[in-house]
Design an enzyme around this catalytic site. Structure first.
Site, mmCIF file in Angstrom:
data_model
loop_
_atom_site.group_PDB
_atom_site.id
_atom_site.type_symbol
_atom_site.label_atom_id
_atom_site.label_comp_id
_atom_site.label_asym_id
_atom_site.label_seq_id
_atom_site.Cartn_x
_atom_site.Cartn_y
_atom_site.Cartn_z
ATOM 1 N N LEU A 25 2.242 11.365 0.746
ATOM 2 C CA LEU A 25 1.273 11.197 -0.322
ATOM 3 C C LEU A 25 1.593 9.925 -1.072
ATOM 4 O O LEU A 25 2.704 9.403 -1.024
ATOM 5 C CB LEU A 25 1.280 12.388 -1.282
ATOM 6 C CG LEU A 25 2.409 12.482 -2.316
ATOM 7 C CD1 LEU A 25 2.028 13.444 -3.427
ATOM 8 C CD2 LEU A 25 3.716 12.926 -1.694
ATOM 9 N N CYS A 26 0.597 9.393 -1.769
ATOM 10 C CA CYS A 26 0.823 8.285 -2.683
ATOM 11 C C CYS A 26 0.262 8.707 -4.037
ATOM 12 O O CYS A 26 0.100 9.888 -4.292
ATOM 13 C CB CYS A 26 0.178 7.001 -2.166
ATOM 14 S SG CYS A 26 -1.615 7.077 -2.001
ATOM 15 N N ALA A 27 -0.038 7.757 -4.889
ATOM 16 C CA ALA A 27 -0.449 8.102 -6.253
ATOM 17 C C ALA A 27 -1.733 8.920 -6.307
ATOM 18 O O ALA A 27 -1.907 9.759 -7.194
ATOM 19 C CB ALA A 27 -0.615 6.824 -7.076
#
Length: 456
Positions: A25-27
């Site tokens: 995942l990222c932001a």
């Protein structure tokens, strides 16, 4: 949003657990590597409550959720055999493209650290501001404590990156953290004496070029990548009754000397070479760089490949204390804000006006542009062009005036302290540049928007 239900529906729509070879995942996004992308039903995923959009770029199936993506990721993990996914990851790396694997790795390694980096950077900016206005004096206990609080994430970055890199590459996070910590041990640092980087010592008569590894990025990532192969080999061939002792013993005895003798210096010089090249280009043609990054950043975000640039910015902040590229990303974000303003004042459709206003508030407070980017700009090329032009013009001004930030942050009103420097003009020029981005894109968006425009 029901995260448990959403995770289940997404999993079913992308072909089930057996179709996932890696996940991260990222932001704002859930990033999946799918064994067979054709099994994913894009429309079904988009119809899941809470999903904003789906982007299939750089070898990743990216599901845009927003800032609540960690909660969805937590539920997603529960539905998947994480160990099996980790095992599949090595085969994915072999079969996937090099670019795809690099983007996937960068995203997984840096995303968990973004809140700590951003929060520490803002605290650092506020501390500089408080010193300038006389609220806090240097060489006091208060200053020292707040300085340590704001700088620890950068000093111990090798330890933190070792942990996240290990989770990405399939090594032991705790042994990896020890490898990173060894590079920062006072006894190791003391070997350099007063000479600093380049001092030579010996390990079993092998020359060791000593480096200061605090705040470095590349060396530890390369080290843990190499360690992952050793760890998997040991985990596979050492009998269960000996693993508790043999695996950590061999791991530390091999990897720490290997890192300081070979991997570390290569990583330091390699990372500095890339960063210096980028910074040299900015120094030589800062206006052109501002135009390209300020105008093109939203395009990179739309493809989900902006992560490739983030390590350069983080490296600049951690090693030099400032960065030229982050301000250009601010120009992009404020151009998006300007576009929403132009749309809001020109359009008559209530849904469109409401969407534009929501986007404005979201970006101003949290710097998340994806909902507006995918919900409005990507669907309307004229508005996308307005945003790109606004970002390019503002970026050109920021490049011309050599504006920098003291932290790696996402561009919003709440992250303005990142522009605070001992040179007060840096903040003033930053505000002018961002105002230019906002005003230019707002005017163009107003011109390009039809009064009867509707939300597509």
């Amino acid at each position: 949003m029901d995260f448990k239900k959403a995770a289940k529906e997404i999993l079913e729509s992308v072909g089930g657990p057996e179709n996932i070879s890696n996940m991260s995942l990222c932001a704002t996004r859930l990033r999946l590597n799918l064994k067979d992308p054709s099994k994913a039903n894009d429309e079904a995923v988009k119809n899941v409550d809470g999903v904003i959009n789906v982007v299939n770029r750089a070898g990743q199936y990216q599901i845009l959720i927003g800032t609540e993506v960690p909660k969805l990721y937590e539920q997603f993990e529960k539905l998947i055999n994480v160990d099996e996914v980790a095992d599949n990851d090595s085969s994915q790396e072999k079969s996937g493209s090099i670019i795809s694997n690099i983007f996937s790795a960068i995203s997984a390694i840096f995303a968990p650290l973004l809140p700590a980096l951003a929060g520490s950077g803002i605290l650092r900016g506020l501390l500089i501001l408080f010193v300038q206005i006389g609220w806090i004096k240097e060489k006091t206990g208060t200053y020292s404590i707040l300085f340590v609080a704001s700088m620890s994430v950068f000093y111990f970055l090798p330890v933190l990156l070792a942990f996240t890199s290990a989770k990405r590459f399939g090594a032991s996070p705790y042994l990896s953290a020890l490898i990173g910590a060894a590079l920062l041990h006072p006894d190791f640092i003391s070997l350099m004496g007063s000479k600093g980087n380049g001092t030579v010592t010996h390990f079993m008569k092998i020359p060791v070029v000593l480096m200061n590894y605090n705040s470095t990025v590349v060396p530890i990532i390369l080290s843990i990548w190499a360690f992952s192969y050793l760890y998997k080999f040991l985990d596979k061939h050492v009998t269960e009754n000996l693993k508790l002792v043999v695996v950590p013993l061999v791991s530390l005895a091999i990897m720490i000397p290997l890192t300081v003798i070979v991997i570390g210096p290569i990583g330091v010089y390699g990372g500095e070479l890339v960063a210096n090249l980028v910074n040299w280009l900015i120094e030589k043609s800062s206006i052109l760089t501002g135009i390209i990054v300020g105008g093109g950043w939203s395009v990179l975000v739309s493809f989900g490949i902006h992560w490739a640039v983030n390590p350069i910015m983080i490296n600049n902040i951690s090693t030099h204390g400032f960065d030229y590229i982050v301000p250009f990303t601010f120009a992009c974000n404020f151009a998006v804000i300007g576009t929403t303003i132009g749309v809001y004042f020109k359009a008559k459709n209530i849904k469109l006006k409401s969407f534009a206003l929501t986007g404005l508030i979201t970006i101003a407070l949290s710097a998340i542009i994806e909902p507006t980017l995918f919900g409005l700009l990507v669907k309307n090329r004229k508005l996308f062009l307005a945003q790109i032009i606004g970002g390019a013009v503002g970026g050109a001004y920021l490049g011309l005036t050599k504006v920098v930030t003291n932290a790696f942050v996402f561009g919003s009103v709440t992250t303005f302290p990142a522009f605070v420097q001992k040179n007060a003009s840096n903040f003033i020029q930053a505000m002018i540049g961002l105002a230019i981005s906002l005003i230019v894109s707002a005017i163009l968006a107003y011109i390009f928007t039809n009064k009867d425009e509707k939300l597509a």
